[in-house]
Motif scaffolding. Structure first.
Motif, PDB file in Angstrom:
ATOM      1  N   UNK A 191       0.842  -1.201   0.000  1.00 44.49           N
ATOM      2  CA  UNK A 191       0.000   0.000   0.000  1.00 44.49           C
ATOM      3  C   UNK A 191       0.874   1.247   0.000  1.00 44.49           C
ATOM      4  N   UNK A 192       0.343   2.325  -0.581  1.00 39.51           N
ATOM      5  CA  UNK A 192       1.086   3.575  -0.682  1.00 39.51           C
ATOM      6  C   UNK A 192       0.344   4.683   0.037  1.00 39.51           C
ATOM      7  N   UNK A 193       1.075   5.482   0.803  1.00 39.37           N
ATOM      8  CA  UNK A 193       0.506   6.600   1.533  1.00 39.37           C
ATOM      9  C   UNK A 193       1.497   7.758   1.531  1.00 39.37           C
ATOM     10  N   UNK A 194       1.026   8.937   1.120  1.00 35.34           N
ATOM     11  CA  UNK A 194       1.861  10.137   1.143  1.00 35.34           C
ATOM     12  C   UNK A 194       1.466  11.006   2.335  1.00 35.34           C
ATOM     13  N   UNK A 195       2.448  11.407   3.137  1.00 34.02           N
ATOM     14  CA  UNK A 195       2.241  12.316   4.253  1.00 34.02           C
ATOM     15  C   UNK A 195       3.368  13.351   4.271  1.00 34.02           C
TER      16      UNK A 195
END
Length: 295
Positions: free
Chosen positions: A192-196
């Motif tokens: 999974x990919x998450x940008x923060x």
């Protein structure tokens, strides 16, 4: 001798618990954002709350108003026992909830696209990559660009978007840093990919938001958002350590179930380890058991 009257036990307990509840509510969370994603989620929350209160508050007021107006002593109130239908009233009754649903749907639609987890954050700074592996019961953070890894501690530079690649070495978990934004599930065999991005320097609490077993309550970590110079020093210090190289064998040993694990670091990282973990669905149980017997 003057005796001080004693409060009933129930009242005394409530009196003692109220300050604790107030202090617990003061813990920073989604209402105290430190990045653009969390700030966007807070805006969605308040906008949705305003739309719902626009219906709830008038309904509560009208409920009391109708009860007061149609009281038995009010001779001016008209009672229409034969009343059956009013087109204008039906239009009013159904149009208000329909408008509320349209507004809430629009807020959710726009917000879900603007804050989509794999959507890159627009920024002048180049995004860095951090690979996250949830294990029982700790978090492993891999820094492929820096060639190092940490356990239960995440350090990122302020103002730099971070691309998180997230997976699990066992059961499903949920990666969540409330003050930075979206939580996303960590699942074995999935990437999974998450940008923060952290826009303010500080220390933020991270946690698992999905029950995963006996050590779930202690499965948290800290995110330190620091200036770029401090981040560079952190990397240099970690890489100068005398720890082991994090390769597949060391990962299998590390992934063995453990609780209350203190933050630690690996000065060297096997290239492509994260992809290997994803492809092999985490550390096989047989290898974990074998490693446990050897220890």
């Amino acid at each position: 001798m003057i005796r001080t009257p004693r409060l009933p036990i129930g009242i005394a307990r409530v009196t003692c618990l109220l300050p604790c509840l107030v202090l617990a509510a003061c813990e920073p969370g989604i209402l105290d954002p430190a990045g653009p994603i969390a700030a966007g989620e807070r805006s969605i929350f308040f906008n949705s709350l305003a739309v719902m209160l626009a219906i709830v508050v008038p309904v509560i007021i009208l409920a009391f108003a109708f009860g007061w107006w149609f009281r038995a002593s009010n001779t001016r109130a008209r009672h229409l026992p034969e009343w059956a239908y009013s087109g204008r009233l039906e239009l009013l009754v159904w149009s208000i909830p329909a408008l509320a649903i349209m507004f809430l749907g629009g807020i959710a639609w726009i917000g879900s696209h603007d804050l989509d987890p794999p959507k890159p954050i627009v920024s002048k700074a180049r995004a860095m990559t951090v690979e996250v592996v949830a294990t029982d019961w700790k978090w492993l953070f891999l820094y492929p660009e820096q060639g190092m890894a940490t356990i239960n501690r995440l350090v990122v530079p302020v103002g730099t978007p971070v691309k998180f690649r997230i997976t699990s070495a066992g059961v499903m978990n949920s990666f969540f840093v409330p003050q930075l934004g979206s939580q996303i599930y960590a699942m074995s065999g999935m990437d999974s990919t998450l940008y923060l991005r952290a826009d303010k320097a500080g220390r933020y609490r991270g946690l698992s938001a999905h029950y995963s077993g006996e050590g779930f309550a202690d499965m948290d970590f800290f995110v330190d958002a620091v200036p770029q110079a401090d981040f560079d020093r952190f990397v240099a210090t970690a890489k100068a350590g005398q720890g082991k190289t994090l390769d597949w064998a060391e990962f299998v040993a590390m992934a063995h179930p453990s609780r209350n694990v203190r933050p630690a670091s690996y000065p060297r990282l096997q290239p492509g380890l994260y992809d290997q973990i994803v492809m092999r669905n985490g550390a096989p149980e047989g290898e974990q058991a074998k490693d446990g017997r050897e220890q």
